[in-house]
Motif scaffolding. Sequence first.
Motif, PDB file in Angstrom:
ATOM      1  N   CYS A 160      39.118  57.280  41.860  1.00  3.58           N
ATOM      2  CA  CYS A 160      38.808  56.630  40.610  1.00  3.58           C
ATOM      3  C   CYS A 160      37.320  56.561  40.292  1.00  3.58           C
ATOM      4  O   CYS A 160      37.019  55.543  40.356  1.00  3.58           O
ATOM      5  CB  CYS A 160      39.626  55.461  40.444  1.00  3.58           C
ATOM      6  N   PHE A 196      41.240  52.817  43.993  1.00  2.00           N
ATOM      7  CA  PHE A 196      41.319  52.021  42.781  1.00  2.00           C
ATOM      8  C   PHE A 196      40.722  50.593  43.054  1.00  2.00           C
ATOM      9  O   PHE A 196      40.944  49.993  43.876  1.00  2.00           O
ATOM     10  CB  PHE A 196      42.459  51.893  42.060  1.00  2.00           C
ATOM     11  N   GLY A 198      40.233  47.392  40.973  1.00  2.00           N
ATOM     12  CA  GLY A 198      40.625  46.885  39.358  1.00  2.00           C
ATOM     13  C   GLY A 198      39.378  46.014  38.886  1.00  2.00           C
ATOM     14  O   GLY A 198      39.688  45.739  37.600  1.00  2.00           O
ATOM     15  N   ASN A 201      35.673  48.413  35.617  1.00  2.46           N
ATOM     16  CA  ASN A 201      36.194  49.015  34.017  1.00  2.46           C
ATOM     17  C   ASN A 201      36.187  50.416  34.305  1.00  2.46           C
ATOM     18  O   ASN A 201      36.931  51.048  33.630  1.00  2.46           O
ATOM     19  CB  ASN A 201      35.071  48.375  33.302  1.00  2.46           C
ATOM     20  N   SER A 204      39.427  51.824  35.641  1.00  2.00           N
ATOM     21  CA  SER A 204      40.404  51.791  34.989  1.00  2.00           C
ATOM     22  C   SER A 204      40.218  52.836  33.722  1.00  2.00           C
ATOM     23  O   SER A 204      41.444  53.670  33.304  1.00  2.00           O
ATOM     24  CB  SER A 204      40.389  50.197  34.028  1.00  2.00           C
ATOM     25  N   GLN A 205      39.130  53.148  33.268  1.00  2.00           N
ATOM     26  CA  GLN A 205      38.785  54.312  32.487  1.00  2.00           C
ATOM     27  C   GLN A 205      39.323  55.609  33.062  1.00  2.00           C
ATOM     28  O   GLN A 205      39.990  56.466  32.302  1.00  2.00           O
ATOM     29  CB  GLN A 205      37.385  54.209  32.032  1.00  2.00           C
ATOM     30  N   VAL A 207      41.613  56.008  35.252  1.00  2.00           N
ATOM     31  CA  VAL A 207      42.989  56.319  35.359  1.00  2.00           C
ATOM     32  C   VAL A 207      43.523  56.514  34.042  1.00  2.00           C
ATOM     33  O   VAL A 207      44.322  57.496  33.839  1.00  2.00           O
ATOM     34  CB  VAL A 207      43.677  54.746  35.684  1.00  2.00           C
ATOM     35  N   ARG A 208      43.004  55.989  32.762  1.00  2.00           N
ATOM     36  CA  ARG A 208      43.409  56.341  31.457  1.00  2.00           C
ATOM     37  C   ARG A 208      43.038  57.891  31.077  1.00  2.00           C
ATOM     38  O   ARG A 208      43.900  58.366  30.544  1.00  2.00           O
ATOM     39  CB  ARG A 208      42.931  55.392  30.500  1.00  2.00           C
TER      40      ARG A 208
END
Length: 270
Positions: A160, A196, A198, A201, A204-205, A207-208
């Motif tokens: 990630c 990953f 958490g 930020n 998380s981006q 992952v999206r």
Amino acid sequence: MDAISALPMRVITIANQKGGVGKTTTAINLATALAAVGKRALLVDLDPQGNASTGLGIDRNDRSTSSYDLLIGEASVAEAAMPTAVPSLSVVPSTLDLLGFEMEIAGASDRAFRLRKALHAHAAGAAQFDFVLVDCPPSLNLLTINAMAAADSILVPLQCEFFALEGLSQLLQTVEQVRDTLNPALELHGIVLTMFDGRNNLASQVVRDVRAYMGEHVYQTIIPRNVRVSEAPSFGKPAILYDMKCPGSQAYIRLASEVIQREKRAAAAA
């Protein structure tokens, strides 16, 4: 040559040309988790660094027969496979001899099919595995091509981080080339997001973005950054044996469940 799908065992190659994405950690712990739920598993270590072998507790001095011997035809799977501390999990260990493999067989017409031939020969015998996982070096060389040519499917660990999708595109192009020229049955089993954090930020981006780009090819399970998972190889143990309750171990157990469910769906659709 017979279709690889004819094998009674399922062959999953774990590959990413980038280093440091959790590829070997995924190979070790996914194989362990599959064995823990009753599957007979074999991990073939095709990385000359041999980290998967070390992470399963195989001392370098004990690797008298290795994946190199398997690829050059001097040993069978049964002769090269070694038991591990995990019941139902064996490993074909790696040695630095693999560094010379590409040069030694550069002119051989079957140079991309050495692993495939070895696995077919094994499948014809009495001893079987439910799953064969192949850990590749962090490059798209002949060893990785052998692994893809032998596989039913490929599993891609993806860190990630910012350049994740860029590296993924290159790998998927190679998968397409292998499918077109060497192994028409090769499928993308899935992409597992690793390391990953958490609190980040950007993670998380990523992952999206990866889920938007690759859709259902991305496993629901995400492997978190976890100190216990990082410590485990230094003790010669998979994280699942070292600390089964840590978040990383639990994630790999969930990933194994997803892999099995995808296999069942694929078998039902065949």
